[in-house]
Structure formats: C-alpha cells, structure tokens
Write a protein that holds these residues in place. Structure first.
Motif, mmCIF file in Angstrom:
data_model
loop_
_atom_site.group_PDB
_atom_site.id
_atom_site.type_symbol
_atom_site.label_atom_id
_atom_site.label_comp_id
_atom_site.label_asym_id
_atom_site.label_seq_id
_atom_site.Cartn_x
_atom_site.Cartn_y
_atom_site.Cartn_z
ATOM 1 N N HIS A 152 -15.848 35.685 71.826
ATOM 2 C CA HIS A 152 -15.265 34.484 71.251
ATOM 3 C C HIS A 152 -14.537 33.619 72.274
ATOM 4 O O HIS A 152 -14.622 32.393 72.233
ATOM 5 N N ARG A 153 -13.823 34.226 73.175
ATOM 6 C CA ARG A 153 -13.024 33.468 74.148
ATOM 7 C C ARG A 153 -13.849 32.892 75.298
ATOM 8 O O ARG A 153 -13.346 32.115 76.088
ATOM 9 N N LEU A 154 -15.100 33.312 75.395
ATOM 10 C CA LEU A 154 -15.991 32.871 76.480
ATOM 11 C C LEU A 154 -15.341 33.070 77.845
ATOM 12 O O LEU A 154 -15.584 32.320 78.787
ATOM 13 N N GLU A 155 -14.499 34.110 77.937
ATOM 14 C CA GLU A 155 -13.722 34.330 79.167
ATOM 15 C C GLU A 155 -14.570 34.692 80.377
ATOM 16 O O GLU A 155 -14.178 34.433 81.516
ATOM 17 N N ASN A 156 -15.744 35.288 80.148
ATOM 18 C CA ASN A 156 -16.622 35.634 81.267
ATOM 19 C C ASN A 156 -17.546 34.485 81.650
ATOM 20 O O ASN A 156 -18.359 34.627 82.558
ATOM 21 N N SER A 157 -17.430 33.375 80.946
ATOM 22 C CA SER A 157 -18.330 32.238 81.141
ATOM 23 C C SER A 157 -17.600 30.956 81.513
ATOM 24 O O SER A 157 -18.157 29.868 81.377
ATOM 25 N N LEU A 158 -16.359 31.066 81.978
ATOM 26 C CA LEU A 158 -15.559 29.873 82.241
ATOM 27 C C LEU A 158 -16.234 28.925 83.225
ATOM 28 O O LEU A 158 -16.286 27.706 82.987
ATOM 29 N N ASP A 159 -16.774 29.446 84.316
ATOM 30 C CA ASP A 159 -17.426 28.570 85.294
ATOM 31 C C ASP A 159 -18.608 27.838 84.665
ATOM 32 O O ASP A 159 -18.806 26.645 84.903
ATOM 33 N N ARG A 160 -19.369 28.542 83.856
ATOM 34 C CA ARG A 160 -20.518 27.921 83.174
ATOM 35 C C ARG A 160 -20.051 26.857 82.181
ATOM 36 O O ARG A 160 -20.632 25.772 82.099
ATOM 37 N N VAL A 161 -18.995 27.158 81.433
ATOM 38 C CA VAL A 161 -18.452 26.195 80.467
ATOM 39 C C VAL A 161 -18.010 24.921 81.183
ATOM 40 O O VAL A 161 -18.337 23.800 80.762
ATOM 41 N N VAL A 162 -17.288 25.064 82.283
ATOM 42 C CA VAL A 162 -16.803 23.895 83.030
ATOM 43 C C VAL A 162 -17.979 23.116 83.612
ATOM 44 O O VAL A 162 -17.997 21.873 83.578
ATOM 45 N N SER A 163 -18.987 23.812 84.110
ATOM 46 C CA SER A 163 -20.184 23.155 84.641
ATOM 47 C C SER A 163 -20.913 22.372 83.538
ATOM 48 O O SER A 163 -21.320 21.216 83.728
ATOM 49 N N GLU A 164 -21.044 22.976 82.369
ATOM 50 C CA GLU A 164 -21.683 22.305 81.228
ATOM 51 C C GLU A 164 -20.847 21.101 80.778
ATOM 52 O O GLU A 164 -21.395 20.059 80.407
ATOM 53 N N PHE A 165 -19.530 21.240 80.814
ATOM 54 C CA PHE A 165 -18.647 20.146 80.424
ATOM 55 C C PHE A 165 -18.801 18.970 81.389
ATOM 56 O O PHE A 165 -18.880 17.815 80.974
ATOM 57 N N ARG A 166 -18.859 19.278 82.666
ATOM 58 C CA ARG A 166 -19.041 18.221 83.669
ATOM 59 C C ARG A 166 -20.344 17.470 83.409
ATOM 60 O O ARG A 166 -20.375 16.235 83.400
ATOM 61 N N GLU A 167 -21.406 18.186 83.184
ATOM 62 C CA GLU A 167 -22.712 17.558 82.909
ATOM 63 C C GLU A 167 -22.641 16.730 81.618
ATOM 64 O O GLU A 167 -23.194 15.626 81.543
ATOM 65 N N PHE A 168 -21.950 17.255 80.615
ATOM 66 C CA PHE A 168 -21.786 16.540 79.349
ATOM 67 C C PHE A 168 -21.040 15.226 79.565
ATOM 68 O O PHE A 168 -21.443 14.171 79.062
ATOM 69 N N LEU A 169 -19.953 15.270 80.328
ATOM 70 C CA LEU A 169 -19.192 14.057 80.622
ATOM 71 C C LEU A 169 -20.050 13.040 81.371
ATOM 72 O O LEU A 169 -20.027 11.838 81.063
ATOM 73 N N GLN A 170 -20.829 13.505 82.337
ATOM 74 C CA GLN A 170 -21.704 12.606 83.093
ATOM 75 C C GLN A 170 -22.710 11.931 82.172
ATOM 76 O O GLN A 170 -22.947 10.721 82.272
ATOM 77 N N THR A 171 -23.273 12.694 81.239
ATOM 78 C CA THR A 171 -24.223 12.131 80.272
ATOM 79 C C THR A 171 -23.551 11.089 79.375
ATOM 80 O O THR A 171 -24.106 10.017 79.150
ATOM 81 N N CYS A 172 -22.376 11.416 78.884
ATOM 82 C CA CYS A 172 -21.642 10.460 78.041
ATOM 83 C C CYS A 172 -21.327 9.186 78.798
ATOM 84 O O CYS A 172 -21.479 8.081 78.262
ATOM 85 N N LEU A 173 -20.899 9.324 80.045
ATOM 86 C CA LEU A 173 -20.572 8.149 80.845
ATOM 87 C C LEU A 173 -21.815 7.312 81.133
ATOM 88 O O LEU A 173 -21.758 6.075 81.094
ATOM 89 N N SER A 174 -22.958 7.954 81.367
ATOM 90 C CA SER A 174 -24.177 7.183 81.598
ATOM 91 C C SER A 174 -24.616 6.476 80.317
ATOM 92 O O SER A 174 -25.163 5.376 80.371
ATOM 93 N N ASP A 175 -24.338 7.076 79.161
ATOM 94 C CA ASP A 175 -24.625 6.415 77.883
ATOM 95 C C ASP A 175 -23.842 5.109 77.751
ATOM 96 O O ASP A 175 -24.300 4.172 77.114
ATOM 97 N N MET A 176 -22.644 5.083 78.332
ATOM 98 C CA MET A 176 -21.796 3.894 78.234
ATOM 99 C C MET A 176 -22.431 2.703 78.981
ATOM 100 O O MET A 176 -22.135 1.565 78.678
ATOM 101 N N ASN A 177 -23.290 3.008 79.928
ATOM 102 C CA ASN A 177 -23.924 1.956 80.727
ATOM 103 C C ASN A 177 -25.234 1.472 80.125
ATOM 104 O O ASN A 177 -25.904 0.629 80.697
ATOM 105 N N GLN A 178 -25.625 2.062 78.998
ATOM 106 C CA GLN A 178 -26.863 1.666 78.337
ATOM 107 C C GLN A 178 -26.544 0.929 77.045
ATOM 108 O O GLN A 178 -25.571 1.263 76.378
ATOM 109 N N PRO A 179 -27.382 -0.045 76.710
ATOM 110 C CA PRO A 179 -27.136 -0.783 75.456
ATOM 111 C C PRO A 179 -27.336 0.063 74.227
ATOM 112 O O PRO A 179 -27.945 1.061 74.219
#
Length: 179
Positions: A152-179
């Motif tokens: 539940h705590r995803l404690e063994n996956s923290l690096d993966r979670v942060v990496s996925e979050f970074r990619e998610f943020l990048q995708t959201c930000l690129s969406d902001m540049n599209q109509p």
C-alpha cells in the motif's frame, strides 16, 4: 507557454502527513519545473473523507487556482480526495497512488475522474486498498494504471513513482501548449 502558473496540490493519506516521504518527494520533483507552484495540503486535522475533500476545495480557492491549470496528486485517502475533486471540477491532471477508491465507507466510492490526464499507480500486494476494484474502476473509465510489486505505501517503488510523476508533469505541461 502560458504565463499562468500551474498549481500542483498534493494530498496525503489517512495516517500520514504533508511531510511524508512520497508527498515530499513529489513536491520536490514538481518544484523543479518552471511555472509550477506545489502545495502540500495538511489534512491531519480530520480523518473524515468529506472534510478532507472540503480542505482540497479550500486550498484550490485560496490559491486562486484555475482547475484547467491544476494538477492533483495524492496517496490512499489523498488519492480519493484528488479523484473526487476531479469528478466535481475537471482539472488538468490527476496522479493517484494506491487510491482509496471503490471503498464503501467513503461518501462516493467510485468517482468519475474528469481530468485531462490521469495516472493511477497501485501495488499488487496492497493490504489496505484492494487492487481489484481499482483495476475495475480504471478499466470502466479507460484510465491508465500501473501496478507494481509493492504494498500500500509503495515504499519499495519511490524512485519509480517519482519518475512516473515527472513524466506525468511533462505530459500535462505539453498539453498546455496544445489547443
């Protein structure tokens, strides 16, 4: 890119706090992006889901955050808060970890997530929030889900979670540049 700031609201779990390892790591990652303002909400004053939902609404209002420029990220009950918030107010992004979805004691246990982008991460060995109903909800709503060999705590996956979050943020930000 627009000059409008992107607000990232981070919502912690039931027994956690705004300084928890995952929330801190995601806040730190969000703050590496220009034009992102990250806010870790402190829900420790109440264990009631409806109260925490109101706290999220209040935090967004106090920041003057435009939902179309807001990203919600949360874990466990915080994941439910983010999902429920996005069901009421469509947002740019909803990134939820081991979300307390499909749980009967919550006011709305299966919110329809209305975020432009969504990502769910869950652990196969979660002994708090069963993975099967969350998989069902993701399937029914056509939402991406990543299931990891973790609890539940995803404690063994923290690096993966942060990496996925970074990619998610990048995708959201690129969406902001599209109509």
């Amino acid at each position: 890119m627009t000059d409008t700031p992107i607000h990232v609201f981070l919502s912690h779990g039931l027994e956690s706090g705004p300084g928890s390892t995952k929330i801190r790591a995601m806040k730190t990652e969000a703050e590496t992006f220009a034009n992102i303002k990250a806010h870790a909400i402190d829900h420790r004053s109440s264990k009631d889901p409806a109260t925490r939902l109101a706290q999220m609404r209040e935090a967004m209002a106090q920041c003057g955050a435009d939902p179309a420029h807001s990203i919600l990220a949360g874990s466990s009950m915080g994941g439910w808060v983010c999902a429920q918030t996005s069901s009421e107010t469509p947002v740019l992004g909803c990134f939820i970890l081991a979300p307390a979805l499909a749980m009967a004691r919550y006011p709305q246990s299966s919110p329809v997530i209305q975020a432009r982008r969504c990502q769910i991460i869950h652990g196969w060995d979660d002994d708090v929030v069963p993975v099967a109903p969350v998989l069902d909800l993701a399937r029914d709503q056509g939402l991406p889900i990543l299931v990891l060999p973790d609890g539940h705590r995803l404690e063994n996956s923290l690096d993966r979670v942060v990496s996925e979050f970074r990619e998610f943020l990048q995708t959201c930000l690129s969406d902001m540049n599209q109509p």
